[in-house]
Write an enzyme that holds these catalytic residues in place. Structure first.
Site, PDB file in Angstrom:
ATOM      1  N   ALA A  72       0.868  -1.176   0.000  1.00 14.96           N
ATOM      2  CA  ALA A  72       0.000   0.000   0.000  1.00 14.96           C
ATOM      3  C   ALA A  72       0.904   1.225   0.000  1.00 14.96           C
ATOM      4  CB  ALA A  72      -0.869  -0.012   1.246  1.00 14.96           C
ATOM      5  N   GLY A 113       0.500  -5.010   0.996  1.00 14.49           N
ATOM      6  CA  GLY A 113      -0.690  -5.081   0.137  1.00 14.49           C
ATOM      7  C   GLY A 113      -0.410  -5.795  -1.181  1.00 14.49           C
ATOM      8  N   GLU A 166      -0.696  -9.408  -0.380  1.00 17.09           N
ATOM      9  CA  GLU A 166      -2.130  -9.678  -0.189  1.00 17.09           C
ATOM     10  C   GLU A 166      -2.877  -9.695  -1.522  1.00 17.09           C
ATOM     11  OE1 GLU A 166      -2.166  -6.421   2.734  1.00 17.09           O
ATOM     12  OE2 GLU A 166      -3.414  -7.735   3.952  1.00 17.09           O
ATOM     13  N   GLU A 222       4.288  -5.184   7.481  1.00 15.16           N
ATOM     14  CA  GLU A 222       3.503  -4.110   8.121  1.00 15.16           C
ATOM     15  C   GLU A 222       3.946  -3.820   9.555  1.00 15.16           C
ATOM     16  OE1 GLU A 222       2.202  -6.496   6.231  1.00 15.16           O
ATOM     17  OE2 GLU A 222       0.673  -5.671   4.898  1.00 15.16           O
TER      18      GLU A 222
HETATM   19  N1  COA Z   1       4.593   3.130  -0.696  1.00 12.89           N
HETATM   20  C1  COA Z   1       5.002   4.303  -1.245  1.00 12.89           C
HETATM   21  N2  COA Z   1       6.129   4.423  -1.947  1.00 12.89           N
HETATM   22  C2  COA Z   1       6.898   3.338  -2.066  1.00 12.89           C
HETATM   23  C3  COA Z   1       6.549   2.096  -1.519  1.00 12.89           C
HETATM   24  C4  COA Z   1       5.342   2.018  -0.807  1.00 12.89           C
HETATM   25  N3  COA Z   1       4.900   0.874  -0.264  1.00 12.89           N
HETATM   26  N4  COA Z   1       7.519   1.199  -1.808  1.00 12.89           N
HETATM   27  C5  COA Z   1       8.438   1.873  -2.530  1.00 12.89           C
HETATM   28  N5  COA Z   1       8.069   3.157  -2.680  1.00 12.89           N
HETATM   29  C6  COA Z   1       8.770   4.220  -3.404  1.00 12.89           C
HETATM   30  C7  COA Z   1       9.963   4.747  -2.626  1.00 12.89           C
HETATM   31  O1  COA Z   1       9.554   5.716  -1.672  1.00 12.89           O
HETATM   32  C8  COA Z   1      10.800   5.338  -3.743  1.00 12.89           C
HETATM   33  O2  COA Z   1      10.233   6.567  -4.130  1.00 12.89           O
HETATM   34  P1  COA Z   1      11.207   7.859  -4.359  1.00 12.89           P
HETATM   35  O3  COA Z   1      12.119   7.442  -5.484  1.00 12.89           O
HETATM   36  O4  COA Z   1      10.255   8.963  -4.735  1.00 12.89           O
HETATM   37  O5  COA Z   1      11.931   8.057  -3.065  1.00 12.89           O
HETATM   38  C9  COA Z   1      10.562   4.368  -4.895  1.00 12.89           C
HETATM   39  O6  COA Z   1       9.337   3.697  -4.588  1.00 12.89           O
HETATM   40  C10 COA Z   1      11.637   3.318  -5.040  1.00 12.89           C
HETATM   41  O7  COA Z   1      11.783   2.652  -3.805  1.00 12.89           O
HETATM   42  P2  COA Z   1      13.191   2.512  -3.025  1.00 12.89           P
HETATM   43  O8  COA Z   1      12.890   2.306  -1.576  1.00 12.89           O
HETATM   44  O9  COA Z   1      14.099   3.628  -3.387  1.00 12.89           O
HETATM   45  O10 COA Z   1      13.733   1.147  -3.707  1.00 12.89           O
HETATM   46  P3  COA Z   1      14.736   0.104  -3.054  1.00 12.89           P
HETATM   47  O11 COA Z   1      15.108  -0.823  -4.159  1.00 12.89           O
HETATM   48  O12 COA Z   1      15.828   0.799  -2.333  1.00 12.89           O
HETATM   49  O13 COA Z   1      13.889  -0.685  -1.939  1.00 12.89           O
HETATM   50  C11 COA Z   1      11.931  -1.856  -1.114  1.00 12.89           C
HETATM   51  C12 COA Z   1      12.809  -1.496  -2.350  1.00 12.89           C
HETATM   52  C13 COA Z   1      10.693  -2.592  -1.635  1.00 12.89           C
HETATM   53  C14 COA Z   1      12.736  -2.770  -0.161  1.00 12.89           C
HETATM   54  C15 COA Z   1      11.537  -0.557  -0.379  1.00 12.89           C
HETATM   55  O14 COA Z   1      11.011   0.356  -1.328  1.00 12.89           O
HETATM   56  C16 COA Z   1      10.498  -0.756   0.685  1.00 12.89           C
HETATM   57  O15 COA Z   1      10.816  -1.237   1.772  1.00 12.89           O
HETATM   58  N6  COA Z   1       9.225  -0.390   0.395  1.00 12.89           N
HETATM   59  C17 COA Z   1       8.157  -0.472   1.360  1.00 12.89           C
HETATM   60  C18 COA Z   1       7.709  -1.910   1.548  1.00 12.89           C
HETATM   61  C19 COA Z   1       6.604  -1.997   2.566  1.00 12.89           C
HETATM   62  O16 COA Z   1       6.768  -1.742   3.751  1.00 12.89           O
HETATM   63  N7  COA Z   1       5.429  -2.381   2.089  1.00 12.89           N
HETATM   64  C20 COA Z   1       4.284  -2.595   2.924  1.00 12.89           C
HETATM   65  C21 COA Z   1       3.410  -1.410   2.918  1.00 12.89           C
HETATM   66  S1  COA Z   1       1.884  -1.848   3.753  1.00 12.89           S
END
Ligand code: COA
Length: 260
Positions: A66, A111, A114, A134
């Site tokens: 999400a 999400g 899910e 989460e």
């Molecule tokens: N919501 C909003 N934005 C997200 C996102 C999310 N769930 N997951 C990634 N993004 C965005 C990042 O903020 C970044 O945006 P920016 O370039 O404007 O800063 C872009 O996507 C790329 O992500 P980034 O974190 O730079 O890539 P990465 O390869 O370093 O890491 C992940 C990848 C998936 C490990 C990391 O993005 C992450 O932990 N995301 C959240 C995962 C999460 O907690 N999901 C559950 C949500 S309920």
């Protein structure tokens, strides 16, 4: 309707829905959720479509969760509505009248995991990663993860994934039964098309009844489920496809289903 955050394409009798925010790793914001809701509602009514493939744009993510910038603004009242709306969309996908294949081409987190769980079949690329992180955000899954993950893998493994927030690779997801098959990323979509074409070559009436019968499992007791199965089995026997399928076997030829 033209969509801003998803793409809809057709490949023979398969609709391919791609979540299209690759710069945000296809995170589910409210626009994505409402466009998915519209798209799946329309696809449900479209009799030319036999199978739906759901995937993420780009080579890095299926869906990284999400959208955390929207989550950050939620209060208690809005959060209940938010979770229920998401659950309604994922229920729509799970209860589609045609099979939905998740083509997990990278991160499927929160999400995103899910969403994959709400699909009927999950195919993953070797670089795919799964998890319910989460707890790192002070949350629990809200789009059905506590329920669907627990039913799909055993409750101990679902518990471990959800309360540690650990991310697992595609191999581990395969061992857990979280995904059906794993392929190199370059082959993944073609493998999904092959599976979709195979399903589309069967009696669509029978395929639909099979999806219904399997889905009812989680709602009813074993004896009610068997009774439902017997009813759907008997409905299949009223179709031209049943006559054609059984006759083709006896006549040693390939069946030609008319889906009636
Ligand atoms: N919501 C909003 N934005 C997200 C996102 C999310 N769930 N997951 C990634 N993004 C965005 C990042 O903020 C970044 O945006 P920016 O370039 O404007 O800063 C872009 O996507 C790329 O992500 P980034 O974190 O730079 O890539 P990465 O390869 O370093 O890491 C992940 C990848 C998936 C490990 C990391 O993005 C992450 O932990 N995301 C959240 C995962 C999460 O907690 N999901 C559950 C949500 S309920």
């Amino acid at each position: 309707m033209s969509y801003q955050t998803i793409k809809l394409e057709f490949n023979s009798k398969t609709a391919v829905v791609s979540i299209n925010r690759p710069d945000k790793l296809n995170a589910l914001n409210s626009n994505v959720m409402s466009e998915l809701e519209h798209c799946f509602t329309e696809l449900k009514k479209n009799d030319d479509v036999c199978v739906v493939i759901l995937t993420g744009s780009g080579e890095k993510a299926f869906v990284a969760g999400a959208d955390i910038s929207e989550l950050n603004k939620l209060n208690m009242i809005a959060a209940k509505d938010y979770a229920e709306k998401g659950q309604a969309l994922f229920n729509l996908i799970e209860n589609m009248n045609k099979p939905v294949i998740a083509v997990v081409n990278g991160f499927a987190l929160g999400g995103g995991c899910e969403l994959a769980l709400s699909c009927h079949i999950r195919l993953a690329s070797e670089n795919a990663k799964f998890g319910q992180p989460e707890v790192n955000l002070g949350l629990i899954p809200g789009y059905g993860g506590t329920q669907r993950l627990t039913r799909l893998v055993n409750s101990g493994r679902a518990m471990e994934l959800i309360i540690t927030g650990d991310i697992i690779d595609a191999g581990e997801a395969l061992r857990l039964g979280l995904v059906n098959k794993v392929y190199p990323l370059a082959d993944l979509l073609n493998k999904a098309y092959e599976m979709a074409d195979k399903i589309a070559s069967k009696s669509q009436y029978a395929v639909k009844q099979a999806v219904k019968a399997i889905n009812i499992c989680k709602e009813v007791s074993g004896s009610e489920g068997l009774s439902f199965e017997a009813s759907l089995f008997s409905l299949c026997c009223g179709t031209d496809d049943f006559k054609e399928g059984t006759s083709a076997f006896l006549e040693k030829r390939k069946p030609s289903f008319k889906n009636k």
